[in-house]
Design an enzyme around this catalytic site. Structure first.
Site, short mmCIF file in Angstrom:
data_model
loop_
_atom_site.label_atom_id
_atom_site.label_comp_id
_atom_site.label_asym_id
_atom_site.label_seq_id
_atom_site.Cartn_x
_atom_site.Cartn_y
_atom_site.Cartn_z
N SER A 13 0.84 -1.22 0.00
CA SER A 13 0.00 0.00 0.00
C SER A 13 0.86 1.26 0.00
O SER A 13 0.50 2.27 -0.61
CB SER A 13 -0.98 0.00 1.18
OG SER A 13 -0.33 0.20 2.40
N ARG A 63 21.89 -14.80 2.24
CA ARG A 63 21.71 -13.36 2.02
C ARG A 63 22.66 -12.79 0.97
O ARG A 63 22.32 -11.86 0.25
CB ARG A 63 21.88 -12.63 3.35
CG ARG A 63 21.51 -11.16 3.25
CD ARG A 63 21.26 -10.54 4.60
NE ARG A 63 22.48 -10.38 5.37
CZ ARG A 63 22.55 -9.73 6.53
NH1 ARG A 63 21.47 -9.18 7.04
NH2 ARG A 63 23.68 -9.64 7.18
N MET A 88 10.58 -6.65 4.67
CA MET A 88 10.69 -7.21 6.02
C MET A 88 11.99 -7.98 6.26
O MET A 88 12.05 -8.86 7.11
CB MET A 88 9.47 -8.08 6.32
CG MET A 88 8.15 -7.31 6.22
SD MET A 88 8.07 -5.78 7.22
CE MET A 88 7.81 -6.49 8.86
N ARG A 89 13.05 -7.64 5.52
CA ARG A 89 14.34 -8.28 5.75
C ARG A 89 15.37 -7.22 6.12
O ARG A 89 15.27 -6.09 5.67
CB ARG A 89 14.82 -8.97 4.48
CG ARG A 89 14.40 -10.36 4.41
CD ARG A 89 14.78 -10.98 3.09
NE ARG A 89 13.90 -12.08 2.88
CZ ARG A 89 14.02 -13.25 3.51
NH1 ARG A 89 15.03 -13.48 4.31
NH2 ARG A 89 13.13 -14.18 3.32
N ILE A 90 16.34 -7.67 6.89
CA ILE A 90 17.42 -6.77 7.27
C ILE A 90 18.50 -6.84 6.21
O ILE A 90 18.96 -7.93 5.84
CB ILE A 90 17.96 -7.15 8.66
CG1 ILE A 90 16.86 -6.89 9.70
CG2 ILE A 90 19.23 -6.38 8.98
CD1 ILE A 90 17.15 -7.47 11.06
N HIS A 107 9.01 3.17 8.87
CA HIS A 107 8.84 2.27 10.01
C HIS A 107 7.60 2.72 10.80
O HIS A 107 7.43 3.91 11.06
CB HIS A 107 10.08 2.32 10.91
CG HIS A 107 9.99 1.40 12.08
ND1 HIS A 107 10.15 0.03 11.95
CD2 HIS A 107 9.69 1.62 13.38
CE1 HIS A 107 9.98 -0.53 13.14
NE2 HIS A 107 9.70 0.41 14.02
N ASP A 140 23.56 0.85 8.91
CA ASP A 140 23.61 -0.59 9.21
C ASP A 140 23.10 -0.93 10.61
O ASP A 140 23.13 -2.09 11.01
CB ASP A 140 24.93 -1.27 8.84
CG ASP A 140 26.13 -0.56 9.38
OD1 ASP A 140 25.96 0.12 10.40
OD2 ASP A 140 27.21 -0.70 8.78
N ASP A 143 16.45 0.00 11.89
CA ASP A 143 15.45 1.00 12.29
C ASP A 143 16.10 2.17 13.02
O ASP A 143 15.61 2.67 14.03
CB ASP A 143 14.32 0.36 13.13
CG ASP A 143 13.55 -0.67 12.33
OD1 ASP A 143 13.46 -0.53 11.10
OD2 ASP A 143 13.04 -1.63 12.94
N GLU A 172 0.93 7.00 7.05
CA GLU A 172 2.13 6.63 6.27
C GLU A 172 1.97 7.01 4.81
O GLU A 172 2.92 7.47 4.17
CB GLU A 172 2.37 5.10 6.36
CG GLU A 172 2.81 4.62 7.71
CD GLU A 172 3.10 3.12 7.72
OE1 GLU A 172 3.73 2.62 6.78
OE2 GLU A 172 2.70 2.44 8.68
C1 GAR Z 1 3.79 -0.58 6.79
O1 GAR Z 1 3.03 -0.29 7.94
C2 GAR Z 1 5.25 -0.30 7.05
O2 GAR Z 1 5.47 0.83 7.86
C3 GAR Z 1 5.69 -1.55 7.75
O3 GAR Z 1 5.01 -2.58 7.08
C4 GAR Z 1 3.80 -2.08 6.53
C5 GAR Z 1 3.80 -2.39 5.03
O4 GAR Z 1 2.55 -2.13 4.46
N1 GAR Z 1 7.09 -1.71 7.68
C6 GAR Z 1 7.80 -2.40 8.57
O5 GAR Z 1 7.29 -2.94 9.53
C7 GAR Z 1 9.28 -2.44 8.29
N2 GAR Z 1 9.97 -3.24 9.25
P1 GAR Z 1 2.40 -2.01 2.89
O6 GAR Z 1 3.01 -3.26 2.28
O7 GAR Z 1 0.91 -1.97 2.67
O8 GAR Z 1 3.09 -0.75 2.45
#
Ligand code: GAR
Length: 186
Positions: A13, A63, A88-90, A107, A140, A143, A172
């Site tokens: 989104s 990785r 969602m990966r570091i 974040h 590095d 967050d 966001e």
């Molecule tokens: C969002 O809320 C973003 O801030 C979060 O994941 C969601 C993704 O939503 N990001 C994290 O948690 C990063 N670690 P989206 O796929 O609908 O944009």
């Protein structure tokens, strides 16, 4: 326009919000590629339907190779800056160094509060009255890194992590395009 690659793991989104804003004539960026670690990410299908090139690759073989393939794909599209949007990966220090100062992330908390996962549940458990989201330059440290923009929303009585997440997500979608545009024209 600056050539931005967006990296996602799921819904996308924020990708859609970034893309919508990029369609404005005065937008300083355009999204030239969407990359995912998850070939089944719904955001990838949306990108394809909207004519944005995509690249998906799994990290199952480790990785290093994973990041190497992503780096090559981004270079191939002459990407100048990366926006992480629900990725969602570091990323390894090596990858971050290769893109030194050219990666931003959104974040779902008011950093430095609640780095990592389950940010909304943690904000509710702490009794916070304000929650929100942060856009920052990636270093590095996870967050962490220079903050480019924040958006605040109230925590309402009776909020669950889901209701709070929905309110933060809406914020966001406004924050990220603005923060990215501002950062690219700094
Ligand atoms: C969002 O809320 C973003 O801030 C979060 O994941 C969601 C993704 O939503 N990001 C994290 O948690 C990063 N670690 P989206 O796929 O609908 O944009």
């Amino acid at each position: 326009k600056r050539r931005v690659g967006v990296m996602i793991s799921g819904r996308g989104s924020n990708l859609k919000a970034l893309h919508a804003a990029s369609q404005a004539e005065d937008s300083p960026y355009s999204i030239v590629m969407v990359v995912s670690d998850n070939a089944a990410a719904p955001g990838l299908d949306w990108a394809t339907e909207n004519g944005i090139p995509t690249f998906a690759t799994s990290a199952d073989d480790g990785r290093e190779g994973f990041e190497h393939r992503i780096h090559a794909a981004l270079e191939g599209m002459k990407v100048e800056a990366i926006a992480l949007a629900g990725f969602m990966r570091i990323l390894s220090p090596e990858f971050v160094a290769r893109w030194q100062g050219r990666i931003v992330n959104i974040h779902p908390s008011l950093l430095p509060k609640y780095p990592g996962l389950d940010t909304h549940a943690r904000a509710i458990a702490a009794g916070d009255e304000v929650a929100g989201a942060t856009v920052h330059v990636v270093t590095d440290k996870v967050d962490d890194g220079p903050i480019i923009g924040t958006a605040e929303v109230p925590v309402e009585a009776g909020d669950t992590p889901e209701t709070l997440a929905a309110r933060v997500l809406e914020a966001e979608h406004e924050l990220y395009p603005q923060a990215l545009a501002h950062w690219l024209t700094r």
